[in-house]
Design a protein around this motif. Structure first.
Motif, PDB file in Angstrom:
ATOM      1  N   ARG A 190       0.825  -1.176   0.282  1.00 55.02           N
ATOM      2  CA  ARG A 190       0.286   0.183   0.149  1.00 55.02           C
ATOM      3  C   ARG A 190       0.726   1.217  -0.121  1.00 55.02           C
ATOM      4  O   ARG A 190       1.931   1.407   0.516  1.00 55.02           O
ATOM      5  N   PRO A 191       0.086   2.229  -0.335  1.00 58.11           N
ATOM      6  CA  PRO A 191       1.097   3.658  -0.543  1.00 58.11           C
ATOM      7  C   PRO A 191       1.019   3.948   0.932  1.00 58.11           C
ATOM      8  O   PRO A 191      -0.027   3.763   2.072  1.00 58.11           O
ATOM      9  N   LEU A 192       2.341   5.208   1.314  1.00 56.62           N
ATOM     10  CA  LEU A 192       1.940   5.543   2.387  1.00 56.62           C
ATOM     11  C   LEU A 192       2.359   5.253   3.547  1.00 56.62           C
ATOM     12  O   LEU A 192       2.323   5.233   4.932  1.00 56.62           O
ATOM     13  N   ALA A 193       3.044   3.796   3.149  1.00 62.40           N
ATOM     14  CA  ALA A 193       2.917   2.840   5.062  1.00 62.40           C
ATOM     15  C   ALA A 193       3.442   3.469   6.327  1.00 62.40           C
ATOM     16  O   ALA A 193       4.436   3.134   6.924  1.00 62.40           O
ATOM     17  N   ARG A 194       4.465   3.986   5.896  1.00 57.85           N
ATOM     18  CA  ARG A 194       6.089   4.487   6.462  1.00 57.85           C
ATOM     19  C   ARG A 194       5.308   5.605   8.048  1.00 57.85           C
ATOM     20  O   ARG A 194       5.420   5.519   8.814  1.00 57.85           O
ATOM     21  N   GLY A 195       4.532   6.807   7.182  1.00 53.35           N
ATOM     22  CA  GLY A 195       3.917   7.250   7.382  1.00 53.35           C
ATOM     23  C   GLY A 195       2.335   8.072   8.090  1.00 53.35           C
ATOM     24  O   GLY A 195       1.538   8.799   9.130  1.00 53.35           O
ATOM     25  N   ASP A 386       1.350   4.162  13.307  1.00 50.87           N
ATOM     26  CA  ASP A 386       1.681   3.128  14.577  1.00 50.87           C
ATOM     27  C   ASP A 386       0.963   2.787  15.510  1.00 50.87           C
ATOM     28  O   ASP A 386       0.865   1.721  16.492  1.00 50.87           O
ATOM     29  N   GLY A 387      -0.530   3.168  14.695  1.00 54.53           N
ATOM     30  CA  GLY A 387      -1.384   2.532  16.198  1.00 54.53           C
ATOM     31  C   GLY A 387      -2.157   1.367  15.645  1.00 54.53           C
ATOM     32  O   GLY A 387      -1.329   0.716  14.683  1.00 54.53           O
ATOM     33  N   ARG A 405      -2.673   3.509  20.165  1.00 52.92           N
ATOM     34  CA  ARG A 405      -1.936   1.987  21.088  1.00 52.92           C
ATOM     35  C   ARG A 405      -1.950   2.138  22.657  1.00 52.92           C
ATOM     36  O   ARG A 405      -1.646   2.601  22.991  1.00 52.92           O
ATOM     37  N   ASP A 406      -2.384   0.781  22.602  1.00 54.39           N
ATOM     38  CA  ASP A 406      -2.886   0.665  23.895  1.00 54.39           C
ATOM     39  C   ASP A 406      -3.502   1.199  24.588  1.00 54.39           C
ATOM     40  O   ASP A 406      -3.235   1.755  25.534  1.00 54.39           O
ATOM     41  N   GLY A 407      -4.872   1.414  23.625  1.00 55.32           N
ATOM     42  CA  GLY A 407      -5.893   2.264  24.269  1.00 55.32           C
ATOM     43  C   GLY A 407      -5.549   4.137  24.294  1.00 55.32           C
ATOM     44  O   GLY A 407      -6.165   4.785  25.005  1.00 55.32           O
ATOM     45  N   LYS A 408      -4.218   4.363  23.667  1.00 57.83           N
ATOM     46  CA  LYS A 408      -4.446   6.034  24.576  1.00 57.83           C
ATOM     47  C   LYS A 408      -3.108   6.393  22.713  1.00 57.83           C
ATOM     48  O   LYS A 408      -2.654   5.953  21.915  1.00 57.83           O
ATOM     49  N   LEU A 409      -3.735   7.380  22.923  1.00 56.44           N
ATOM     50  CA  LEU A 409      -3.612   8.253  21.698  1.00 56.44           C
ATOM     51  C   LEU A 409      -2.106   8.697  20.948  1.00 56.44           C
ATOM     52  O   LEU A 409      -1.671   9.262  21.806  1.00 56.44           O
ATOM     53  N   ILE A 410      -1.828   9.235  20.248  1.00 53.40           N
ATOM     54  CA  ILE A 410      -0.428   8.516  19.604  1.00 53.40           C
ATOM     55  C   ILE A 410       0.175   9.191  18.557  1.00 53.40           C
ATOM     56  O   ILE A 410       0.869   9.803  18.054  1.00 53.40           O
TER      57      ILE A 410
END
Lengths: 457, 104
Positions: A190-195, A386-387, A405-410
């Motif tokens: 897929r596009p833009l996988a890193r960001g 990274d979510g 992630r793990d219930g927290k906004l990242i």
């Protein structure tokens, strides 16, 4: 003694370091060494306005052919002269002698330094494919690169972009706005996988599709074929060849660490630094795309390739060098400057005053970046890719994907026409800076204003 | 000569926020801050970006494009990349009606 500061790399970050050193009152010599002939300039427009000839995020406001190449200049030659910055243009630095504290330029010219800043940036990753040496297979990093690509864009030209990251997709959008037939090839799924999270990436893919750009995933180029020195097709693994007049490769950069390596500095995906840009050598600093700086907020190092990071690290490094000078009781500071720290040497000795606002990677290092494609502006903050859970908020033509992630906004990614995503993404950045993680259901509800959620209302 | 020109009413601008206001061939930013209502030029002095999508934090407006900051009341440029101050314009309130003083 801090009489001589040498900066290797006269790009955005290196130029800003020199400027901040002067603003903060440094009066010694500053040498700014750049391998390009252009005075320090900002890169974001190279893949946008420089190619599309329109200010992309402001497409509704500004007509075509309105882009001014000089608008990206950070410090003009006149300004450099006014600031008494010794700009050494078109020269390569070939070695560093950390013992003697000297840098060695091509032609064996040696420059002594009391502090050295490495702002060496990055170089495009080259594709090791047959035919990649043809002149119509291009990379984009510098102003000259942009000029060369620009000269090839014309209505009806077949442009193949390799790599569906930010640079590749910005080039694709720009080429399409110039009337080219554009295909983007992405080796990944897929596009833009890193960001970006997959949801935002899909929205951007849809935007490209609406404008007639085809993004093909899981496709690998194997070679470039041409006749009589003229590229005519891209060969693909297990698929039909693709006709092409021009190929632009955007598969990422590698940090320029060769000099740091020669100097024996610690290197790990870039030049390793502490949270203030200092490398493993006490008199050598690194900043910008080449630096992998420790971040106390996240308690890990990361290397960011963004305009904001170049700005921030330049300011942090200049500030830390000035602090070093103060702690060494040096006197090469001009008290008449706005950012001067003291009125006379005695005051300096007993009570050095900190700058009005201390900049640090801790306080300011929640990542933030933008991309412009067609009439849309994308902004992201934190680490939206990274979510483990994505919450989507649709507010008219403004889309925001929040990563948890793990219930927290990242992190979050916002996409909207023009700059309409900016305010909400800035508010999310402030949430991340303050450790605030609103309820997902509130974030998903466009009736709940993010400013109120930031304030816990 | 100078004129007081009607802009909007106080309810038209949320607290700690701004609106874009166009008049003649110029465009302005009108702010509602904790310290009162203020007006500046609409465009950031760094690049041609309107401040309307920017964010008001206390008495500071931050440009949406590069996060350059200005003091709303004085127009003073506060942080990189902006270094040229914003032009400010006088504002007066008559009841809930906001007026701006512009030249010409």
């Amino acid at each position: 003694m801090y009489k001589r500061i040498v900066i290797i790399g006269a790009g955005h970050c290196g130029g800003r370091v020199a400027e901040h050193l002067r603003k903060r009152g440094f009066r010694g010599s500053i040498s700014l060494i750049g391998c390009e002939r252009h005075a320090p300039y900002e890169r974001p427009s190279l893949s946008k306005g420089a190619l599309s000839k329109a200010a992309l995020s402001k497409a509704a406001l500004v007509s075509e052919d309105s882009w001014d190449p000089e608008s990206i200049t950070l410090l003009s030659p006149d300004k450099l002269a006014e600031l008494e910055i010794d700009w050494i243009a078109g020269r390569n630095c070939i070695d560093i002698d950390p013992e003697q504290q000297e840098v060695i330029l091509d032609g064996n010219k040696r420059l002594r330094f009391d502090a050295l800043v490495l702002a060496t940036g990055g170089s495009p990753i080259k594709l090791p494919l047959a035919g990649a040496g043809q002149p119509q297979v291009m990379y984009l990093r510098t102003r000259n690169d942009a000029t060369a690509i620009d000269s090839q864009l014309a209505p009806g030209k077949k442009v193949v972009v390799i790599g569906a990251g930010f640079i590749g997709l910005e080039v694709a959008a720009s080429a399409r706005m110039r009337g080219c037939e554009v295909t983007v090839l992405e080796a990944g799924s897929r596009p833009l996988a890193r960001g970006l999270p997959v949801q935002t990436a899909e929205a951007i893919s849809e935007l490209h599709a609406q404008h007639g750009v085809e993004i093909r995933t899981n496709v690998a180029a194997t070679s470039f074929e041409g006749t009589n020195g003229r590229l005519n097709r891209v060969m693909l693994l297990d698929e039909e060849p693709l006709p092409a007049d021009l190929v632009v490769v955007g598969v990422g950069i590698r940090p320029n660490t060769e000099l740091a390596h020669k100097a024996g500095l610690s290197i790990q995906d870039g030049i390793s630094t502490d949270a203030f840009g200092r490398t493993s050598h006490p008199a050598i600093w690194a900043a910008g795309d080449c630096a992998n700086a420790h971040n106390s907020r996240y308690n890990r190092p990361f290397r960011l390739e963004s305009w904001k990071n170049a700005e921030l690290m330049a300011e942090v490094v200049a500030q830390e060098i000035i602090k070093d000078i103060i702690s060494n009781l040096e006197i090469h500071l001009d008290s008449s400057q706005q950012y001067g720290f003291f009125n006379d040497q005695k005051e300096q000795l007993k009570d050095p005053e900190p700058a009005k606002e201390t900049v640090s990677l801790e306080n300011n290092a929640v990542p933030w970046l933008w991309s412009d494609q067609f009439e849309y502006g994308l902004q992201t903050t934190g680490f939206p890719a990274d979510g483990d859970e994505i919450i989507t908020r649709i507010d008219g033509d403004l889309r925001i994907d929040f990563a948890f992630r793990d219930g927290k906004l990242i992190g979050a990614a916002g996409l909207a026409p023009g700059a309409k995503a900016a305010r909400d993404i800035r508010l999310v950045q402030m949430m991340l800076e303050q450790g605030i993680s609103p309820e997902p259901k509130d974030l998903a509800n466009p009736a709940k204003k993010l400013k109120a959620l930031l304030k816990g209302k | 000569m100078t004129n007081w020109i009607h802009v909007c009413t106080t309810d038209d601008i949320d607290e700690e926020d701004l609106i874009r206001w166009d008049h003649g061939d110029k465009t302005y930013a009108i702010y509602n801050t904790e310290a009162g209502f203020f007006a500046t030029d609409g465009y950031c002095t760094h690049e041609q970006q309107h401040l309307e999508d920017g964010i008001v934090i206390g008495k500071v407006i931050e440009c949406p494009l590069h996060q350059g900051r200005f003091d709303i009341q004085s127009g003073k440029a506060l942080s990189a990349p902006v270094c040229v101050d914003l032009t400010t314009y006088p504002i007066k309130l008559e009841g809930e009606e906001i007026f701006i003083q512009v030249t010409g």
